[in-house]
Structure formats: C-alpha cells, structure tokens
Design a protein around this motif. Structure first.
Motif, mmCIF file in Angstrom:
data_model
loop_
_atom_site.group_PDB
_atom_site.id
_atom_site.type_symbol
_atom_site.label_atom_id
_atom_site.label_comp_id
_atom_site.label_asym_id
_atom_site.label_seq_id
_atom_site.Cartn_x
_atom_site.Cartn_y
_atom_site.Cartn_z
ATOM 1 N N THR A 114 39.329 9.786 43.014
ATOM 2 C CA THR A 114 40.367 9.875 44.049
ATOM 3 C C THR A 114 40.912 8.491 44.391
ATOM 4 O OG1 THR A 114 38.771 9.790 45.876
ATOM 5 C CG2 THR A 114 39.388 11.970 45.048
ATOM 6 N N ARG A 115 40.156 7.475 44.098
ATOM 7 C CA ARG A 115 40.595 6.094 44.282
ATOM 8 C C ARG A 115 41.077 5.509 42.952
ATOM 9 N NH1 ARG A 115 35.662 3.439 44.849
ATOM 10 N NH2 ARG A 115 35.767 3.318 42.597
ATOM 11 N N ASP A 116 40.306 5.735 41.896
ATOM 12 C CA ASP A 116 40.553 5.074 40.623
ATOM 13 C C ASP A 116 41.812 5.551 39.900
ATOM 14 O OD1 ASP A 116 38.208 3.717 41.127
ATOM 15 O OD2 ASP A 116 36.992 4.934 39.761
ATOM 16 N N ILE A 117 42.040 6.844 39.877
ATOM 17 C CA ILE A 117 43.192 7.356 39.113
ATOM 18 C C ILE A 117 44.524 6.984 39.771
ATOM 19 C CG2 ILE A 117 44.360 9.458 38.317
ATOM 20 C CD1 ILE A 117 41.632 10.429 37.326
ATOM 21 N N PRO A 118 44.675 7.115 41.095
ATOM 22 C CA PRO A 118 45.941 6.633 41.687
ATOM 23 C C PRO A 118 46.183 5.136 41.446
ATOM 24 C CG PRO A 118 44.866 8.131 43.197
ATOM 25 C CD PRO A 118 43.885 7.865 42.070
ATOM 26 N N TYR A 129 44.616 15.910 38.707
ATOM 27 C CA TYR A 129 45.684 14.927 38.789
ATOM 28 C C TYR A 129 46.726 15.279 37.723
ATOM 29 C CZ TYR A 129 41.798 12.550 41.008
ATOM 30 O OH TYR A 129 40.720 12.264 41.802
ATOM 31 N N TRP A 130 47.962 15.395 38.139
ATOM 32 C CA TRP A 130 49.068 15.616 37.215
ATOM 33 C C TRP A 130 49.799 14.298 37.085
ATOM 34 C CZ3 TRP A 130 47.054 19.298 40.304
ATOM 35 C CH2 TRP A 130 46.808 20.564 39.751
ATOM 36 N N ILE A 131 49.784 13.748 35.885
ATOM 37 C CA ILE A 131 50.357 12.408 35.621
ATOM 38 C C ILE A 131 51.487 12.553 34.612
ATOM 39 C CG2 ILE A 131 49.878 10.099 34.754
ATOM 40 C CD1 ILE A 131 46.886 10.698 35.543
ATOM 41 N N VAL A 160 38.436 7.121 33.754
ATOM 42 C CA VAL A 160 39.606 6.258 33.600
ATOM 43 C C VAL A 160 39.713 5.727 32.174
ATOM 44 C CG1 VAL A 160 40.676 4.095 34.362
ATOM 45 C CG2 VAL A 160 39.760 5.697 36.044
ATOM 46 N N MET A 161 38.589 5.433 31.553
ATOM 47 C CA MET A 161 38.621 4.974 30.159
ATOM 48 C C MET A 161 39.171 6.071 29.244
ATOM 49 S SD MET A 161 34.993 2.908 30.062
ATOM 50 C CE MET A 161 34.921 2.939 28.289
ATOM 51 N N LEU A 162 38.722 7.308 29.447
ATOM 52 C CA LEU A 162 39.233 8.419 28.644
ATOM 53 C C LEU A 162 40.704 8.677 28.932
ATOM 54 C CD1 LEU A 162 36.212 10.887 28.829
ATOM 55 C CD2 LEU A 162 36.951 9.529 26.871
ATOM 56 N N LEU A 163 41.104 8.546 30.197
ATOM 57 C CA LEU A 163 42.506 8.712 30.569
ATOM 58 C C LEU A 163 43.378 7.698 29.842
ATOM 59 C CD1 LEU A 163 44.920 9.663 32.225
ATOM 60 C CD2 LEU A 163 44.045 8.324 34.157
ATOM 61 N N PHE A 214 49.013 0.742 38.678
ATOM 62 C CA PHE A 214 48.911 -0.475 37.891
ATOM 63 C C PHE A 214 49.658 -0.357 36.570
ATOM 64 C CE2 PHE A 214 46.599 -3.261 34.886
ATOM 65 C CZ PHE A 214 46.813 -4.479 35.518
ATOM 66 N N LEU A 215 49.549 0.812 35.918
ATOM 67 C CA LEU A 215 50.190 0.997 34.610
ATOM 68 C C LEU A 215 51.545 1.684 34.710
ATOM 69 C CD1 LEU A 215 47.131 1.832 32.355
ATOM 70 C CD2 LEU A 215 48.370 -0.313 32.584
ATOM 71 N N LYS A 216 52.046 1.831 35.932
ATOM 72 C CA LYS A 216 53.380 2.384 36.188
ATOM 73 C C LYS A 216 53.569 3.783 35.613
ATOM 74 C CE LYS A 216 55.433 -2.057 37.068
ATOM 75 N NZ LYS A 216 54.402 -2.384 37.999
ATOM 76 N N GLN A 217 52.531 4.616 35.778
ATOM 77 C CA GLN A 217 52.605 6.031 35.419
ATOM 78 C C GLN A 217 52.843 6.810 36.713
ATOM 79 O OE1 GLN A 217 52.685 6.635 32.202
ATOM 80 N NE2 GLN A 217 52.065 4.554 31.726
ATOM 81 N N GLU A 218 53.533 7.937 36.629
ATOM 82 C CA GLU A 218 53.884 8.689 37.833
ATOM 83 C C GLU A 218 52.820 9.748 38.139
ATOM 84 O OE1 GLU A 218 57.505 11.371 39.706
ATOM 85 O OE2 GLU A 218 57.718 10.550 37.681
ATOM 86 N N LEU A 219 52.144 9.595 39.259
ATOM 87 C CA LEU A 219 51.185 10.587 39.722
ATOM 88 C C LEU A 219 51.972 11.645 40.486
ATOM 89 C CD1 LEU A 219 48.287 11.575 40.053
ATOM 90 C CD2 LEU A 219 48.070 10.068 42.038
ATOM 91 N N LEU A 220 52.190 12.800 39.841
ATOM 92 C CA LEU A 220 53.010 13.859 40.437
ATOM 93 C C LEU A 220 52.288 14.581 41.561
ATOM 94 C CD1 LEU A 220 54.450 15.467 37.178
ATOM 95 C CD2 LEU A 220 55.609 13.877 38.722
ATOM 96 N N LEU A 221 50.993 14.840 41.345
ATOM 97 C CA LEU A 221 50.229 15.609 42.315
ATOM 98 C C LEU A 221 48.752 15.304 42.150
ATOM 99 C CD1 LEU A 221 50.308 17.911 44.484
ATOM 100 C CD2 LEU A 221 49.978 19.508 42.603
ATOM 101 N N GLN A 222 48.060 15.250 43.282
ATOM 102 C CA GLN A 222 46.609 15.061 43.313
ATOM 103 C C GLN A 222 46.061 16.198 44.160
ATOM 104 O OE1 GLN A 222 45.531 11.116 44.523
ATOM 105 N NE2 GLN A 222 43.463 11.689 45.109
#
Length: 81
Positions: A50-54, A76-78, A24-27, A59-67
């Motif tokens: 699987t918990r942290d990235i969604p 994860y496609w963001i 998550v830090m690198l993301l 939280f940061l209002k980014q769109e998770l297209l697919l997991q």
C-alpha cells in the motif's frame, strides 16, 4: 468492490504470499511485458504494498488508476505510460 467498477485490464500479476521487496521487483519485470496504454492488475497480500506500489508508480511515472483492499487482499490497477 463490484467487478463492474474495476478498470478493465489486459495483464495480471499475482504476488500473493510474497513480501517486500518481491512484489515490486516482480512488478518492475512484468511492466516490460505490458505495452503503453495497457492496464496491469497487481494482486498482493503484503500490506507494505500500500506504500510501495504507489511510490513505484510515482517514481517511474506510471498511472495508478485504482487501489483497492478487500479482506487483506490488495489490488492495484496500473496503466503503463
């Protein structure tokens, strides 16, 4: 997952072998390099993602297209807002 089903992406971040909180830090840092509307593919091996990235995306209002999970590899496609 067949490659044709996956969303097209312009950027990729491979966090394989890293564990919480590093993926998550690198993301967070990698998203600074991504323009709005572009898609970032994140590859991880830590099941905690699987918990942290969604949650990160929500939280940061980014769109998770697919997991997707395949053979203990998580993808994860963001889409950057």
């Amino acid at each position: 997952m067949p490659e044709s089903v996956a969303p097209e992406h312009q950027h990729q971040l491979d966090t394989s072998g890293l564990y919480c909180p590093e993926p998550v830090m690198l993301l967070h840092g990698k998203l600074d390099e991504v323009d709005a509307g572009e898609v970032l593919l994140v590859i991880a091996t830590d099941p905690a993602t699987t918990r942290d990235i969604p949650r990160f995306c929500q939280f940061l209002k980014q769109e998770l297209l697919l997991q997707d999970e395949n053979s203990e590899v998580y993808r994860y496609w963001i889409k950057k807002a």
